[in-house]
Design an enzyme around this catalytic site. Sequence first.
Site, PDB file in Angstrom:
ATOM      1  N   GLY A 236     -25.961  45.233  44.589  1.00 22.64           N
ATOM      2  CA  GLY A 236     -27.079  44.534  45.221  1.00 22.64           C
ATOM      3  C   GLY A 236     -26.932  44.466  46.729  1.00 22.64           C
ATOM      4  O   GLY A 236     -25.816  44.302  47.256  1.00 22.64           O
TER       5      GLY A 236
ATOM      6  N   GLY B  25     -29.398  42.537  48.572  1.00 23.63           N
ATOM      7  CA  GLY B  25     -30.205  41.429  49.074  1.00 23.63           C
ATOM      8  C   GLY B  25     -29.321  40.601  50.002  1.00 23.63           C
ATOM      9  O   GLY B  25     -28.227  41.040  50.403  1.00 23.63           O
ATOM     10  N   LEU B  26     -29.747  39.397  50.303  1.00 23.10           N
ATOM     11  CA  LEU B  26     -28.953  38.603  51.241  1.00 23.10           C
ATOM     12  C   LEU B  26     -27.554  38.338  50.700  1.00 23.10           C
ATOM     13  O   LEU B  26     -26.579  38.340  51.460  1.00 23.10           O
ATOM     14  CB  LEU B  26     -29.687  37.317  51.580  1.00 23.10           C
ATOM     15  CG  LEU B  26     -30.867  37.583  52.525  1.00 23.10           C
ATOM     16  CD1 LEU B  26     -31.714  36.335  52.699  1.00 23.10           C
ATOM     17  CD2 LEU B  26     -30.386  38.084  53.873  1.00 23.10           C
TER      18      LEU B  26
ATOM     19  N   GLY C  79     -25.722  40.272  48.405  1.00 16.83           N
ATOM     20  CA  GLY C  79     -24.930  41.504  48.360  1.00 16.83           C
ATOM     21  C   GLY C  79     -24.660  42.084  49.736  1.00 16.83           C
ATOM     22  O   GLY C  79     -23.532  42.493  50.038  1.00 16.83           O
TER      23      GLY C  79
ATOM     24  N   HIS D  11     -43.294  27.895  41.063  1.00 14.86           N
ATOM     25  CA  HIS D  11     -43.637  27.550  42.444  1.00 14.86           C
ATOM     26  C   HIS D  11     -45.109  27.115  42.502  1.00 14.86           C
ATOM     27  O   HIS D  11     -45.978  27.822  42.024  1.00 14.86           O
ATOM     28  CB  HIS D  11     -43.398  28.776  43.328  1.00 14.86           C
ATOM     29  CG  HIS D  11     -43.313  28.449  44.781  1.00 14.86           C
ATOM     30  ND1 HIS D  11     -44.358  27.883  45.467  1.00 14.86           N
ATOM     31  CD2 HIS D  11     -42.320  28.618  45.683  1.00 14.86           C
ATOM     32  CE1 HIS D  11     -43.994  27.712  46.731  1.00 14.86           C
ATOM     33  NE2 HIS D  11     -42.759  28.148  46.886  1.00 14.86           N
TER      34      HIS D  11
ATOM     35  N   SER E  70     -46.207  30.667  50.989  1.00 21.76           N
ATOM     36  CA  SER E  70     -44.955  29.948  51.239  1.00 21.76           C
ATOM     37  C   SER E  70     -45.089  28.428  51.172  1.00 21.76           C
ATOM     38  O   SER E  70     -46.090  27.848  51.584  1.00 21.76           O
ATOM     39  CB  SER E  70     -44.441  30.339  52.620  1.00 21.76           C
ATOM     40  OG  SER E  70     -43.430  29.455  53.013  1.00 21.76           O
TER      41      SER E  70
ATOM     42  N   ARG F 195     -40.749  21.361  44.171  1.00 22.96           N
ATOM     43  CA  ARG F 195     -41.653  22.316  43.537  1.00 22.96           C
ATOM     44  C   ARG F 195     -42.016  21.957  42.097  1.00 22.96           C
ATOM     45  O   ARG F 195     -43.150  22.128  41.677  1.00 22.96           O
ATOM     46  CB  ARG F 195     -41.006  23.698  43.540  1.00 22.96           C
ATOM     47  CG  ARG F 195     -40.894  24.234  44.920  1.00 22.96           C
ATOM     48  CD  ARG F 195     -40.123  25.512  44.992  1.00 22.96           C
ATOM     49  NE  ARG F 195     -40.136  25.943  46.388  1.00 22.96           N
ATOM     50  CZ  ARG F 195     -39.495  26.996  46.835  1.00 22.96           C
ATOM     51  NH1 ARG F 195     -38.767  27.729  46.018  1.00 22.96           N
ATOM     52  NH2 ARG F 195     -39.570  27.329  48.109  1.00 22.96           N
TER      53      ARG F 195
ATOM     54  N   HIS G 164     -41.186  31.950  39.913  1.00 19.18           N
ATOM     55  CA  HIS G 164     -40.763  32.326  41.252  1.00 19.18           C
ATOM     56  C   HIS G 164     -39.256  32.589  41.367  1.00 19.18           C
ATOM     57  O   HIS G 164     -38.830  33.446  42.134  1.00 19.18           O
ATOM     58  CB  HIS G 164     -41.144  31.170  42.186  1.00 19.18           C
ATOM     59  CG  HIS G 164     -40.719  31.355  43.596  1.00 19.18           C
ATOM     60  ND1 HIS G 164     -41.228  32.360  44.392  1.00 19.18           N
ATOM     61  CD2 HIS G 164     -39.840  30.683  44.380  1.00 19.18           C
ATOM     62  CE1 HIS G 164     -40.687  32.279  45.600  1.00 19.18           C
ATOM     63  NE2 HIS G 164     -39.822  31.280  45.617  1.00 19.18           N
TER      64      HIS G 164
ATOM     65  N   GLU H   3     -28.687  34.716  43.730  1.00 19.40           N
ATOM     66  CA  GLU H   3     -29.515  34.250  42.615  1.00 19.40           C
ATOM     67  C   GLU H   3     -28.923  34.667  41.262  1.00 19.40           C
ATOM     68  O   GLU H   3     -29.272  34.086  40.230  1.00 19.40           O
ATOM     69  CB  GLU H   3     -30.949  34.787  42.780  1.00 19.40           C
ATOM     70  CG  GLU H   3     -31.959  34.029  41.936  1.00 19.40           C
ATOM     71  CD  GLU H   3     -33.411  34.444  42.170  1.00 19.40           C
ATOM     72  OE1 GLU H   3     -33.732  34.935  43.267  1.00 19.40           O
ATOM     73  OE2 GLU H   3     -34.217  34.257  41.246  1.00 19.40           O
TER      74      GLU H   3
END
Length: 647
Positions: free
Chosen positions: A41, A43-44, A46, A267, A285, A338, A409, A433
């Site tokens: 991964g 993403g942020l 990985g 969400h 958002s 949420r 979400h 996540e």
Amino acid sequence: MTELISKVPEGPLELKWSKHKADIKVVSPANKRKMEIIVIGTGLGGASAAASLGELGYNVKVFCISDSPRRAHSIAAQGGINAAKNYQNDNDSIYRLFYDTIKGGDYRSREANVYRLAEVSNNIIDQCVAQGVPFARDYGGLLDNRSFGGAQVSRTFYARGQTGQQLLLGAYAALNRAVANGKVKSYPRHEMLDLVIINGEAKGIIARNLTNGKIERFGAHAVVLASGGYGNTYFLSTNAMNSNGSAAWQCYKKGAFFANPCFAQIHPTCIPIHGDQQSKLTLMSESLRNDGRIWVPKKLEDAKKLQEGKIKGSQIPEEDRDYYLERRYPAFGNLVPRDVASRAAKERCDAGYGVNNTGKAVFLDFKDAIKRLGKDVVDARYGNLFDMYKEITDVDPHDEPMMIYPAIHYTMGGLWVDYNLMTTIPGLYAIGEANFSDHGGNRLGASALMQGLADGYFILPYTIGDYLASKFKEPKTDTNAPEFEAAEKAVEEKIDRLMSIKGKKTVDAFHKELGHIMWEYVGMARNEAGLKKAIELIQNLKKEFWSNVYVAGETGVFNQELEKALRVADFLEIGELMARDALNRNESCGGHFREEMQTEEGETKRDDVNYMYVAAWEYKGDDKQPELHKEPLKFEFAHVATRNYKD
Ligand SMILES: Cc1cc2nc3c(=O)[nH]c(=O)nc-3n(C[C@H](O)[C@H](O)[C@H](O)COP(=O)(O)OP(=O)(O)OC[C@H]3O[C@@H](n4cnc5c(N)ncnc54)[C@H](O)[C@@H]3O)c2cc1C
């Protein structure tokens, strides 16, 4: 039986992490150079982990599905990232961020992990600023903040509505530096299809090269999973189309426990579903709830006229509007968490007050904000979100209120990890996540980016050393070992089996059907009968899938239908485990709302006596029920109470 040992250090909450760092082993630079780590991964989670591990001197192989690491799902994140800098001088602190997160998660997360997350949050901002991430600034040039749900302070750092993109560009630049230094090798368009275990430890993966269909083997001294969440089990979600739960599921089937699978986040502010052919939902958002006000008409006859398209929202006078969040939760108003905002929207729509043709939408209105702040200020804060909304709906939110409705979400559940972020398989770590760690029953907005980067930049690089310190004498993993042979064979057989079915129903048709079952019975409201029905329906759908799916194309070539089929095969199993977990958890907490367990006012009713634990499921075989393990949650520092956003 594997025991769940969380490895949370003893001592006062605020000293646990420092003490732990001092106690764990480190690997010398000369030995780091000999060791290999696989990161799944980019993403942020990985990207930050791979960059940091490469910079430390380890030899890293990093994998992703997309054609470039910087196209990971994290790039879609809009609203912001939390940190306890207290730049606004509004009395924020590490303790307050910790407390809000524990409370927001409805007291179903591990105290020590959450405190550590709050503690390192400030380092993240410094790191990202140093990388050149263009956070919004105030008039004096200092970093600006806005508010997100579940907090009464402003602690969310942002870059317009593109925070994830800017943070990922920062991490990607750091990653590329390590690639250029020869410490990280990047494998884009490679999908992990199995984990290889040798002598009980994670030692490598089997991956499919997505451009040519070849099955390849990769070995390492440790494997880090940063493969994101499983929200797409529901088919329609705000997640990127490629987001999937398969890598985590492969690890689950190899012995990693799956924790709290039923904790999925809905969400409140997404563009409502508009038709049967839709395959993706769009998030508006949460940052919009800083200035936008949520409402429905007070009168049913106005709602009816809106549903029939006879009037527009702007035509309803102020005195006939019900700002139901401000009415029900005066202390937090539109900034309730949420799960609370989503349920309140559903309650109003179920009562007939929905504002679009399906009756499943509420208004998010900027009329007052534009009057108070002016159009330019509102555009500076939310311009790209307004543009996106207009492009999709052809309605300009400057003139008419946005229409929004809750949608899937994020998934709080994921692979169980200890304080070191190691799963129940030695040498296998899960971050971002993909793990279950910090958000309990409900994640607060702007805390996923914080967690991914905390894990990748500041936690894993230390904790993985504790494991690797005893491995440096081990030679490189031999990918000709029989365990690799067997794993590769099993992957090939699974693919051949799928391709040979040649049934009548498309992969998408199965996914859509699963999504309907999940939303109906394992969605915003759940009950015993519905969950039992969901399990039965999913099991039947799985049987049908394996006898009637049609996967177009060939095996040993580029084939996106096959990619999808493999993921949907796993979603069918993940969905069943989610339902099973939701059935077991006979309480309401956070986003998990059991209809049997609610207060007279329709709020969640926890059962702390029987369910104050992490539910960690162990795979026992395809035709056997998984075994439930419990990690009791102890709250020594946070005062456990019923969540209150009213006073
Ligand atoms: C529209 C949207 C807006 C959001 N906005 C915010 C926000 O403002 N603030 C906030 O805090 N959170 C936000 N979130 C949540 C947040 O973006 C995610 O939780 C976070 O980015 C997840 O990061 P990650 O690194 O764990 O995984 P991801 O970013 O999902 O990355 C997963 C990576 O794993 C790779 N991968 C997956 N499976 C495999 C496999 N089998 N083999 C090889 N590679 C694989 C993928 O290619 C990808 O590179 C938002 C989410 C959405 C959907």
